[in-house]
Design a protein around this motif. Structure first.
Motif, PDB file in Angstrom:
ATOM      1  N   GLU A  85       0.815  -1.213   0.000  1.00 50.23           N
ATOM      2  CA  GLU A  85       0.000   0.000   0.000  1.00 50.23           C
ATOM      3  C   GLU A  85       0.855   1.273   0.000  1.00 50.23           C
ATOM      4  O   GLU A  85       0.425   2.305  -0.522  1.00 50.23           O
ATOM      5  CB  GLU A  85      -0.935   0.020   1.210  1.00 50.23           C
ATOM      6  CG  GLU A  85      -1.995  -1.067   1.228  1.00 50.23           C
ATOM      7  CD  GLU A  85      -3.034  -0.928   0.124  1.00 50.23           C
ATOM      8  OE1 GLU A  85      -2.969   0.051  -0.663  1.00 50.23           O
ATOM      9  OE2 GLU A  85      -3.915  -1.801   0.033  1.00 50.23           O
ATOM     10  N   ASP A 104      -5.737   4.394  -0.148  1.00 48.79           N
ATOM     11  CA  ASP A 104      -4.574   3.548   0.143  1.00 48.79           C
ATOM     12  C   ASP A 104      -4.170   3.663   1.608  1.00 48.79           C
ATOM     13  O   ASP A 104      -3.890   2.655   2.277  1.00 48.79           O
ATOM     14  CB  ASP A 104      -3.382   3.956  -0.731  1.00 48.79           C
ATOM     15  CG  ASP A 104      -3.641   3.763  -2.222  1.00 48.79           C
ATOM     16  OD1 ASP A 104      -4.431   2.874  -2.574  1.00 48.79           O
ATOM     17  OD2 ASP A 104      -3.042   4.506  -3.016  1.00 48.79           O
ATOM     18  N   ARG A 107      -6.826   2.028   3.852  1.00 43.38           N
ATOM     19  CA  ARG A 107      -6.733   0.569   3.773  1.00 43.38           C
ATOM     20  C   ARG A 107      -5.582   0.052   4.636  1.00 43.38           C
ATOM     21  O   ARG A 107      -5.731  -0.927   5.366  1.00 43.38           O
ATOM     22  CB  ARG A 107      -6.517   0.128   2.314  1.00 43.38           C
ATOM     23  CG  ARG A 107      -7.770   0.114   1.450  1.00 43.38           C
ATOM     24  CD  ARG A 107      -7.424  -0.360   0.046  1.00 43.38           C
ATOM     25  NE  ARG A 107      -6.711  -1.625   0.077  1.00 43.38           N
ATOM     26  CZ  ARG A 107      -7.307  -2.821   0.168  1.00 43.38           C
ATOM     27  NH1 ARG A 107      -8.634  -2.897   0.222  1.00 43.38           N
ATOM     28  NH2 ARG A 107      -6.593  -3.919   0.200  1.00 43.38           N
ATOM     29  N   ASP A 121      -8.530  -8.764   4.820  1.00 40.92           N
ATOM     30  CA  ASP A 121      -8.693  -7.542   4.030  1.00 40.92           C
ATOM     31  C   ASP A 121     -10.002  -6.856   4.423  1.00 40.92           C
ATOM     32  O   ASP A 121     -10.985  -6.864   3.671  1.00 40.92           O
ATOM     33  CB  ASP A 121      -8.683  -7.882   2.533  1.00 40.92           C
ATOM     34  CG  ASP A 121      -8.711  -6.641   1.652  1.00 40.92           C
ATOM     35  OD1 ASP A 121      -8.673  -5.515   2.197  1.00 40.92           O
ATOM     36  OD2 ASP A 121      -8.781  -6.802   0.417  1.00 40.92           O
ATOM     37  N   ARG A 130      -8.687  -1.732  -3.406  1.00 40.19           N
ATOM     38  CA  ARG A 130      -7.231  -1.640  -3.536  1.00 40.19           C
ATOM     39  C   ARG A 130      -6.841  -1.089  -4.902  1.00 40.19           C
ATOM     40  O   ARG A 130      -7.426  -1.430  -5.923  1.00 40.19           O
ATOM     41  CB  ARG A 130      -6.600  -3.017  -3.323  1.00 40.19           C
ATOM     42  CG  ARG A 130      -5.071  -3.006  -3.394  1.00 40.19           C
ATOM     43  CD  ARG A 130      -4.497  -4.354  -3.023  1.00 40.19           C
ATOM     44  NE  ARG A 130      -3.047  -4.329  -3.073  1.00 40.19           N
ATOM     45  CZ  ARG A 130      -2.335  -4.638  -4.149  1.00 40.19           C
ATOM     46  NH1 ARG A 130      -2.952  -5.026  -5.260  1.00 40.19           N
ATOM     47  NH2 ARG A 130      -1.021  -4.586  -4.128  1.00 40.19           N
TER      48      ARG A 130
END
Length: 234
Positions: A85, A104, A107, A121, A130
């Motif tokens: 990431e 990003d 996440r 995830d 993503r």
């Protein structure tokens, strides 16, 4: 594990989507004829890489797949993606895609905490999709031409632009800054094997001349990633 092996991981991740997107084009003859001025160099290197994969990486990947439970494989893939990431974030910022860069960052935060270092995830479950970015795409975003197609030893398909982009990507990868060499090498090794496992079902999709198929697939996917994203921004 050498930096060459690390870069080969990036190739496998990119070609995974590439083969799926381009197989129909190749089979139906829709793919455009591609200029390949360095084919005389590229083909022997392609054969070298293929032999190396056939006798080393592919058997290791098949063994890993056989002994590792599926849920563990998925968790490992998620953790490796989580480490990537930082690269996605950096390249999205350089492309002025600040919303994507924020996704990003979010996440990474959610997956690293609630997702147990990325094993789960949770970001995708929350609607945070993503982004797969690299510096080659960043150069393309700003209008840098691709240059000739080239097959690099150990690294696989590339172009002059994408090969140049591997250097900044290397320095934007979080795993390169882990102080423990043993942990760093383990991450690199697992990353290579994990991405090769994901490709195993797709090996049979390659038809005709493998060199031409993979070349066209790679270039088609790179063009889509760069031009598609640029058109979406304007």
């Amino acid at each position: 594990m050498s930096p060459l092996s690390v870069s080969k991981v990036r190739f496998f991740k990119k070609i995974l989507l590439t083969i799926g997107l381009s197989s129909l084009l190749v089979n139906t003859g829709w793919a455009e004829e591609t200029s390949d001025p360095w084919e005389g160099f590229n083909r022997p290197v392609f054969v070298f890489n293929s032999v190396l994969d056939h006798y080393t990486l592919k058997p290791i990947a098949e063994g890993y797949q056989w002994v590792t439970p599926t849920f563990v494989q998925h968790g490992v893939t998620n953790m490796l993606n989580n480490l990537g990431e930082a690269k996605n974030f950096g390249n999205n910022v350089l492309q002025l895609k600040f919303n994507d860069a924020g996704v990003d960052l979010a996440r990474f935060g959610f997956n690293s905490t609630f997702g147990l270092l990325g094993f789960f995830d949770v970001g995708s479950k929350m609607g945070l999709q993503r982004s797969d970015q690299d510096f080659g795409q960043t150069l393309g975003y700003w209008g840098v031409p691709t240059g000739p197609y080239v097959v690099l030893p150990f690294l696989g398909p590339s172009t002059v632009r994408d090969a140049t982009g591997k250097v900044p990507d290397y320095f934007m990868s979080v795993d390169n800054y882990i102080n423990d060499d043993g942990v760093q090498y383990a991450i690199w090794g697992v990353d290579i094997v994990d991405t090769r496992v994901q490709l195993l079902p797709l090996d049979k999709m390659i038809v005709g001349d493998p060199y031409i198929f993979i070349r066209n697939a790679y270039l088609e996917n790179r063009e889509y990633k760069i031009k598609g994203y640029v058109e979406d921004d304007f």
